[in-house]
Design a protein around this motif. Structure first.
Motif, short mmCIF file in Angstrom:
data_model
loop_
_atom_site.label_atom_id
_atom_site.label_comp_id
_atom_site.label_asym_id
_atom_site.label_seq_id
_atom_site.Cartn_x
_atom_site.Cartn_y
_atom_site.Cartn_z
N ILE A 1 0.83 -1.21 0.00
CA ILE A 1 0.00 0.00 0.00
C ILE A 1 0.86 1.26 0.00
N ASN A 2 0.54 2.18 -0.90
CA ASN A 2 1.18 3.49 -0.91
C ASN A 2 0.22 4.53 -0.35
N LEU A 3 -0.83 4.79 -1.08
CA LEU A 3 -1.80 5.82 -0.67
C LEU A 3 -3.00 5.21 0.05
N MET A 4 -3.51 5.95 1.00
CA MET A 4 -4.78 5.62 1.64
C MET A 4 -5.59 6.90 1.75
N GLY A 5 -6.91 6.76 1.84
CA GLY A 5 -7.71 7.96 1.94
C GLY A 5 -9.18 7.68 1.99
N TRP A 6 -9.94 8.74 1.73
CA TRP A 6 -11.40 8.65 1.80
C TRP A 6 -12.02 9.34 0.59
N TYR A 7 -13.05 8.70 0.06
CA TYR A 7 -13.92 9.28 -0.94
C TYR A 7 -15.32 9.36 -0.32
N ARG A 8 -16.18 10.13 -0.94
CA ARG A 8 -17.57 10.19 -0.49
C ARG A 8 -18.49 10.31 -1.68
N GLN A 9 -19.72 9.87 -1.46
CA GLN A 9 -20.74 9.95 -2.52
C GLN A 9 -22.06 10.32 -1.90
N ALA A 10 -22.57 11.47 -2.29
CA ALA A 10 -23.88 11.93 -1.85
C ALA A 10 -24.92 11.46 -2.87
N PRO A 11 -26.17 11.35 -2.45
CA PRO A 11 -27.22 10.90 -3.38
C PRO A 11 -27.26 11.78 -4.63
N GLY A 12 -27.26 11.14 -5.77
CA GLY A 12 -27.34 11.86 -7.03
C GLY A 12 -26.03 12.44 -7.52
N ASN A 13 -24.97 12.27 -6.74
CA ASN A 13 -23.66 12.81 -7.10
C ASN A 13 -22.67 11.69 -7.41
N GLN A 14 -21.63 12.08 -8.12
CA GLN A 14 -20.54 11.13 -8.36
C GLN A 14 -19.68 11.02 -7.11
N ALA B 1 -9.94 13.15 0.86
CA ALA B 1 -8.57 13.37 1.35
C ALA B 1 -7.76 12.11 1.15
N THR B 2 -6.47 12.28 0.92
CA THR B 2 -5.56 11.15 0.80
C THR B 2 -4.28 11.44 1.60
N VAL B 3 -3.60 10.38 1.95
CA VAL B 3 -2.31 10.51 2.64
C VAL B 3 -1.40 9.40 2.13
N SER B 4 -0.16 9.77 1.83
CA SER B 4 0.79 8.78 1.33
C SER B 4 1.43 8.03 2.50
N ARG B 5 2.17 7.03 2.14
CA ARG B 5 2.86 6.25 3.16
C ARG B 5 3.83 7.14 3.95
#
Length: 114
Positions: free
Chosen positions: A30-43, A48-52
């Motif tokens: 693993i190099n990068l870890m992070g978070w994505y989000r998806q709201a209703p009707g949105n992509q 945010a991401t953080v590298s090793r």
């Protein structure tokens, strides 16, 4: 690589929440870890991401309010302060290895509402 996320829930505007995610399996890749989000009707969008090595990246809408940290080679957390209703979404833990493969955890719901 498998990702297990925890945290999330219902919070009032202006409140705080903390999301955590732990990886298992071939964590040494693993190099990068992070978070994505998806709201209703949105992509789905990057939050945010953080590298090793601790280099961080944030979407403009959360800068100054959210803090991502790499707790270990296999763990990442997201501290979310001053939450707004527009932060309401399903949040997904994400990781990328050095070959560019992406991994996703199951989503966790964050709802900001009075």
């Amino acid at each position: 690589v498998q990702l297990q996320a925890s945290g999330g829930g219902l919070v009032q505007p202006g409140g705080s929440l903390r999301l955590s995610c732990t990886a298992s399996g071939s964590i040494f890749t693993i190099n990068l870890m992070g978070w994505y989000r998806q709201a209703p009707g949105n992509q789905r969008e990057l939050v945010a991401t953080v590298s090793r090595w601790g280099t961080t990246n944030y979407v403009d809408s959360v800068k100054g309010r959210f803090t991502i940290s790499r707790d270990d080679a296999d763990a990442v957390s997201l501290r979310m302060n001053s939450l707004k209703p527009e932060d309401t979404a399903v949040y997904y833990c994400w990781a990328a290895d050095y070959s560019g493969l992406n991994y996703w955890g199951k989503g966790t719901q964050v709802t900001v509402s009075s």
